[in-house]
Design a protein around this motif. Structure first.
Motif, PDB file in Angstrom:
ATOM      1  N   MET A  15       0.928  -5.688   6.477  1.00 30.20           N
ATOM      2  CA  MET A  15       1.160  -4.887   5.280  1.00 30.20           C
ATOM      3  C   MET A  15       2.641  -4.697   4.986  1.00 30.20           C
ATOM      4  O   MET A  15       3.025  -4.517   3.838  1.00 30.20           O
ATOM      5  CB  MET A  15       0.471  -3.526   5.408  1.00 30.20           C
ATOM      6  N   VAL A  18       3.648  -7.157   2.289  1.00 31.19           N
ATOM      7  CA  VAL A  18       3.116  -7.136   0.930  1.00 31.19           C
ATOM      8  C   VAL A  18       3.237  -5.791   0.228  1.00 31.19           C
ATOM      9  O   VAL A  18       2.928  -5.681  -0.946  1.00 31.19           O
ATOM     10  CB  VAL A  18       1.634  -7.579   0.891  1.00 31.19           C
ATOM     11  N   GLY A  19       3.642  -4.792   0.898  1.00 31.25           N
ATOM     12  CA  GLY A  19       3.721  -3.467   0.282  1.00 31.25           C
ATOM     13  C   GLY A  19       2.976  -2.469   1.140  1.00 31.25           C
ATOM     14  O   GLY A  19       2.174  -2.846   1.974  1.00 31.25           O
ATOM     15  N   ASP A  20       3.231  -1.211   0.873  1.00 32.40           N
ATOM     16  CA  ASP A  20       2.708  -0.232   1.809  1.00 32.40           C
ATOM     17  C   ASP A  20       2.111   0.984   1.119  1.00 32.40           C
ATOM     18  O   ASP A  20       2.231   2.084   1.610  1.00 32.40           O
ATOM     19  CB  ASP A  20       3.833   0.185   2.765  1.00 32.40           C
ATOM     20  N   SER A  21       1.437   0.795  -0.018  1.00 34.50           N
ATOM     21  CA  SER A  21       0.797   1.946  -0.658  1.00 34.50           C
ATOM     22  C   SER A  21      -0.599   2.131  -0.077  1.00 34.50           C
ATOM     23  O   SER A  21      -1.229   1.184   0.396  1.00 34.50           O
ATOM     24  CB  SER A  21       0.711   1.758  -2.167  1.00 34.50           C
ATOM     25  N   VAL A  24      -3.293  -0.111  -1.782  1.00 37.54           N
ATOM     26  CA  VAL A  24      -3.211  -1.517  -1.373  1.00 37.54           C
ATOM     27  C   VAL A  24      -3.733  -1.682   0.042  1.00 37.54           C
ATOM     28  O   VAL A  24      -4.515  -2.595   0.332  1.00 37.54           O
ATOM     29  CB  VAL A  24      -1.757  -2.046  -1.496  1.00 37.54           C
ATOM     30  N   ARG A  25      -3.330  -0.803   0.942  1.00 31.35           N
ATOM     31  CA  ARG A  25      -3.788  -0.903   2.330  1.00 31.35           C
ATOM     32  C   ARG A  25      -5.298  -0.785   2.436  1.00 31.35           C
ATOM     33  O   ARG A  25      -5.937  -1.563   3.149  1.00 31.35           O
ATOM     34  CB  ARG A  25      -3.122   0.163   3.201  1.00 31.35           C
ATOM     35  N   LYS A  27      -7.604  -1.421   0.156  1.00 34.61           N
ATOM     36  CA  LYS A  27      -8.268  -2.581  -0.449  1.00 34.61           C
ATOM     37  C   LYS A  27      -8.091  -3.832   0.397  1.00 34.61           C
ATOM     38  O   LYS A  27      -9.027  -4.614   0.575  1.00 34.61           O
ATOM     39  CB  LYS A  27      -7.772  -2.797  -1.868  1.00 34.61           C
ATOM     40  N   LEU A  28      -6.907  -4.046   0.925  1.00 35.95           N
ATOM     41  CA  LEU A  28      -6.680  -5.238   1.739  1.00 35.95           C
ATOM     42  C   LEU A  28      -7.335  -5.140   3.113  1.00 35.95           C
ATOM     43  O   LEU A  28      -7.722  -6.156   3.689  1.00 35.95           O
ATOM     44  CB  LEU A  28      -5.188  -5.529   1.877  1.00 35.95           C
TER      45      LEU A  28
END
Length: 85
Positions: A15, A18-21, A24-25, A27-28
């Motif tokens: 993570m 790719v970003g750390d919101s 997003v976490r 969903k991924l």
């Protein structure tokens, strides 16, 4: 079947790329699951998870039995020091 802490650590490392919101976490994280873990995730009540911290805690609790056992003192008896030439 693996240690949930190791799984979450590996996921956190991915993570960072790719970003750390939280959104997003969450969903991924779902996309990394397979088999029984995916079935567990799908069984969670919709709207029940409000943060990745909560999802992580539920994951840890669900797979607590897979956690690697902590080292014990008698494990040290297998350690040896190699003499230098």
């Amino acid at each position: 079947m693996e240690d949930p802490e190791a799984y979450l650590t590996a996921f956190h490392m991915q993570m960072m790329l790719v970003g750390d919101s939280d959104v997003v976490r969450c969903k991924l994280f779902m996309s990394t699951l397979t088999g029984m873990a995916m079935n567990w995730f799908i069984s969670l009540l919709e709207g029940h998870i409000t943060s990745f911290a909560q999802l992580s805690q539920l994951f840890r609790e669900q797979y607590l039995a897979n956690r690697a056992p902590p080292p014990v003192s008698y494990d040290l008896f297998d350690v040896s020091i190699k003499a230098r030439p």
